[in-house]
Design a protein around this motif. Structure first.
Motif, PDB file in Angstrom:
ATOM      1  N   ASN A 128      59.493  94.562  15.435  1.00  0.00           N
ATOM      2  CA  ASN A 128      60.735  94.695  14.674  1.00  0.00           C
ATOM      3  C   ASN A 128      61.915  95.076  15.563  1.00  0.00           C
ATOM      4  O   ASN A 128      63.036  94.583  15.376  1.00  0.00           O
ATOM      5  CB  ASN A 128      60.576  95.738  13.557  1.00  0.00           C
ATOM      6  CG  ASN A 128      59.882  95.172  12.341  1.00  0.00           C
ATOM      7  OD1 ASN A 128      59.944  93.981  12.079  1.00  0.00           O
ATOM      8  ND2 ASN A 128      59.214  96.028  11.582  1.00  0.00           N
ATOM      9  N   ILE A 129      61.662  95.963  16.527  1.00  0.00           N
ATOM     10  CA  ILE A 129      62.734  96.338  17.458  1.00  0.00           C
ATOM     11  C   ILE A 129      63.172  95.115  18.261  1.00  0.00           C
ATOM     12  O   ILE A 129      64.365  94.864  18.447  1.00  0.00           O
ATOM     13  CB  ILE A 129      62.283  97.460  18.412  1.00  0.00           C
ATOM     14  CG1 ILE A 129      62.084  98.769  17.630  1.00  0.00           C
ATOM     15  CG2 ILE A 129      63.300  97.662  19.537  1.00  0.00           C
ATOM     16  CD1 ILE A 129      61.504  99.899  18.466  1.00  0.00           C
ATOM     17  N   PHE A 154      65.310  92.848  16.161  1.00  0.00           N
ATOM     18  CA  PHE A 154      66.646  93.441  15.993  1.00  0.00           C
ATOM     19  C   PHE A 154      67.481  93.229  17.249  1.00  0.00           C
ATOM     20  O   PHE A 154      68.628  92.746  17.181  1.00  0.00           O
ATOM     21  CB  PHE A 154      66.500  94.937  15.699  1.00  0.00           C
ATOM     22  CG  PHE A 154      67.784  95.720  15.768  1.00  0.00           C
ATOM     23  CD1 PHE A 154      68.690  95.711  14.719  1.00  0.00           C
ATOM     24  CD2 PHE A 154      68.084  96.486  16.895  1.00  0.00           C
ATOM     25  CE1 PHE A 154      69.874  96.440  14.782  1.00  0.00           C
ATOM     26  CE2 PHE A 154      69.262  97.220  16.966  1.00  0.00           C
ATOM     27  CZ  PHE A 154      70.156  97.193  15.903  1.00  0.00           C
ATOM     28  N   ALA A 165      64.707  92.889  10.529  1.00  0.00           N
ATOM     29  CA  ALA A 165      65.716  92.870  11.593  1.00  0.00           C
ATOM     30  C   ALA A 165      67.080  92.452  11.053  1.00  0.00           C
ATOM     31  O   ALA A 165      68.108  93.032  11.421  1.00  0.00           O
ATOM     32  CB  ALA A 165      65.279  91.933  12.712  1.00  0.00           C
ATOM     33  N   TRP A 208      68.485  95.419   9.258  1.00  0.00           N
ATOM     34  CA  TRP A 208      68.924  96.458  10.195  1.00  0.00           C
ATOM     35  C   TRP A 208      70.257  96.099  10.837  1.00  0.00           C
ATOM     36  O   TRP A 208      71.125  96.960  10.998  1.00  0.00           O
ATOM     37  CB  TRP A 208      67.872  96.663  11.278  1.00  0.00           C
ATOM     38  CG  TRP A 208      66.605  97.310  10.804  1.00  0.00           C
ATOM     39  CD1 TRP A 208      66.327  97.763   9.535  1.00  0.00           C
ATOM     40  CD2 TRP A 208      65.425  97.552  11.578  1.00  0.00           C
ATOM     41  NE1 TRP A 208      65.058  98.268   9.477  1.00  0.00           N
ATOM     42  CE2 TRP A 208      64.477  98.157  10.717  1.00  0.00           C
ATOM     43  CE3 TRP A 208      65.076  97.295  12.894  1.00  0.00           C
ATOM     44  CZ2 TRP A 208      63.207  98.535  11.158  1.00  0.00           C
ATOM     45  CZ3 TRP A 208      63.808  97.664  13.341  1.00  0.00           C
ATOM     46  CH2 TRP A 208      62.883  98.276  12.481  1.00  0.00           C
ATOM     47  N   LYS A 254      72.006  99.596  12.099  1.00  0.00           N
ATOM     48  CA  LYS A 254      71.107 100.698  12.450  1.00  0.00           C
ATOM     49  C   LYS A 254      69.676 100.181  12.597  1.00  0.00           C
ATOM     50  O   LYS A 254      69.146  99.540  11.692  1.00  0.00           O
ATOM     51  CB  LYS A 254      71.145 101.766  11.360  1.00  0.00           C
ATOM     52  CG  LYS A 254      70.288 102.984  11.652  1.00  0.00           C
ATOM     53  CD  LYS A 254      70.856 103.809  12.800  1.00  0.00           C
ATOM     54  CE  LYS A 254      70.049 105.078  13.031  1.00  0.00           C
ATOM     55  NZ  LYS A 254      70.576 105.868  14.196  1.00  0.00           N
ATOM     56  N   CYS A 255      69.060 100.454  13.744  1.00  0.00           N
ATOM     57  CA  CYS A 255      67.667 100.091  13.975  1.00  0.00           C
ATOM     58  C   CYS A 255      66.784 101.196  13.393  1.00  0.00           C
ATOM     59  O   CYS A 255      66.650 102.269  13.975  1.00  0.00           O
ATOM     60  CB  CYS A 255      67.406  99.933  15.474  1.00  0.00           C
ATOM     61  SG  CYS A 255      65.707  99.491  15.877  1.00  0.00           S
ATOM     62  N   LYS A 256      66.191 100.941  12.245  1.00  0.00           N
ATOM     63  CA  LYS A 256      65.456 101.980  11.518  1.00  0.00           C
ATOM     64  C   LYS A 256      63.972 101.996  11.895  1.00  0.00           C
ATOM     65  O   LYS A 256      63.089 101.977  11.042  1.00  0.00           O
ATOM     66  CB  LYS A 256      65.641 101.779  10.015  1.00  0.00           C
ATOM     67  CG  LYS A 256      67.089 101.949   9.575  1.00  0.00           C
ATOM     68  CD  LYS A 256      67.240 101.915   8.072  1.00  0.00           C
ATOM     69  CE  LYS A 256      68.689 102.210   7.673  1.00  0.00           C
ATOM     70  NZ  LYS A 256      68.872 102.240   6.209  1.00  0.00           N
ATOM     71  N   THR A 257      63.725 102.047  13.188  1.00  0.00           N
ATOM     72  CA  THR A 257      62.354 102.084  13.665  1.00  0.00           C
ATOM     73  C   THR A 257      61.750 103.481  13.512  1.00  0.00           C
ATOM     74  O   THR A 257      62.465 104.483  13.542  1.00  0.00           O
ATOM     75  CB  THR A 257      62.286 101.656  15.138  1.00  0.00           C
ATOM     76  OG1 THR A 257      60.928 101.703  15.581  1.00  0.00           O
ATOM     77  CG2 THR A 257      63.116 102.585  16.025  1.00  0.00           C
ATOM     78  N   ILE A 299      68.587 100.231  22.282  1.00  0.00           N
ATOM     79  CA  ILE A 299      68.842 100.277  20.841  1.00  0.00           C
ATOM     80  C   ILE A 299      70.206 100.910  20.563  1.00  0.00           C
ATOM     81  O   ILE A 299      70.999 100.393  19.766  1.00  0.00           O
ATOM     82  CB  ILE A 299      67.730 101.065  20.116  1.00  0.00           C
ATOM     83  CG1 ILE A 299      66.410 100.291  20.172  1.00  0.00           C
ATOM     84  CG2 ILE A 299      68.123 101.340  18.659  1.00  0.00           C
ATOM     85  CD1 ILE A 299      65.220 101.073  19.659  1.00  0.00           C
ATOM     86  N   GLU A 321      73.376  99.217  18.688  1.00  0.00           N
ATOM     87  CA  GLU A 321      74.007  99.816  17.510  1.00  0.00           C
ATOM     88  C   GLU A 321      75.494 100.065  17.756  1.00  0.00           C
ATOM     89  O   GLU A 321      76.327  99.838  16.875  1.00  0.00           O
ATOM     90  CB  GLU A 321      73.305 101.124  17.155  1.00  0.00           C
ATOM     91  CG  GLU A 321      71.880 100.938  16.642  1.00  0.00           C
ATOM     92  CD  GLU A 321      71.150 102.256  16.443  1.00  0.00           C
ATOM     93  OE1 GLU A 321      70.156 102.282  15.706  1.00  0.00           O
ATOM     94  OE2 GLU A 321      71.563 103.272  17.051  1.00  0.00           O
TER      95      GLU A 321
END
Length: 211
Positions: free
Chosen positions: A121-122, A125, A151, A154, A159-162, A177, A181
């Motif tokens: 997922n990161i 993104f 992704a 986000w 915002k990367c909500k990892t 990241i 952002e």
């Protein structure tokens, strides 16, 4: 260095065969209805140039190979060919992660990053943000396709909500990241981010083919 590719421009500023993506771009950028595709050999390119482009692109071309994946340059009618596809791959989750962007119509890899420890997922993104920043920098007006709902969400939330823990091992990733952002918060863009419909269209062209 990748293998030599040959770019056929059927409709553009000057139709013909070009040996670099940059030369091809000069013929198609801003040209409404441009039609083009990459080939692995000059012989294939010469044959294609003498043939209708619709034998290679568009709804009349054969959509899938025997294993169900899209042929290079053969696109479903719903797909915008002058666009960027992004995807990520991760060996384990978390694990070595990498991502890349591929220009759909030409099958040309535009950028590649990794591997670096992270999650899929990161990577998805970061790939979208990388694409957004690159297209804005180059002044290209084309959409980005991603097959990741998370992704895309986000990116829209900036915002990367990892849930990946921030540790010494993942510190460099988290710096990337934060940079992504920050870019989203400081920049505006008109690029459309579109969902790639895998069930209907097959794997996204930027897929790493490891499934």
């Amino acid at each position: 260095m990748g293998k030599q590719k040959f770019y056929v421009v059927w409709e553009g500023v000057t139709p013909g065969i070009y040996t670099s993506w940059t030369e091809c771009q000069l013929q198609i950028k801003g040209y409404e209805g441009a039609k083009y595709k990459s080939f692995h050999t000059r012989e294939e390119a010469e044959h294609a140039l003498a043939t209708s482009p619709y034998a290679y692109i568009g709804k009349n071309a054969k959509k899938k190979t025997e294993n169900g994946k899209l042929n290079s340059g053969v696109l479903p009618a719903a797909v915008i060919d002058n666009s960027l596809a992004v995807d990520a791959a991760c060996s384990g989750n978390p694990g070595p992660m990498e991502y890349r962007g591929v220009h759909i119509a030409s099958c040309q890899e535009v950028f590649h990053f990794g591997p670096m420890k992270g999650t899929n997922n990161i990577g998805e993104f970061l790939a979208i943000v990388h694409g957004l920043a690159l297209l804005k920098q180059k002044g290209f007006d084309m959409p980005i396709y991603s097959d990741s709902v998370n992704a895309i969400s986000w990116v829209r939330q900036k915002k990367c909500k990892t849930k990946l823990p921030r540790t010494a091992e993942t510190e460099q990733l988290f710096l990337l990241i934060e940079r992504a952002e920050k870019w989203l918060k400081k920049n505006t863009y008109s690029t459309r981010i579109l969902k790639w419909e895998t069930k209907e269209w097959g794997e996204i062209p930027a897929d790493f083919g490891r499934k």
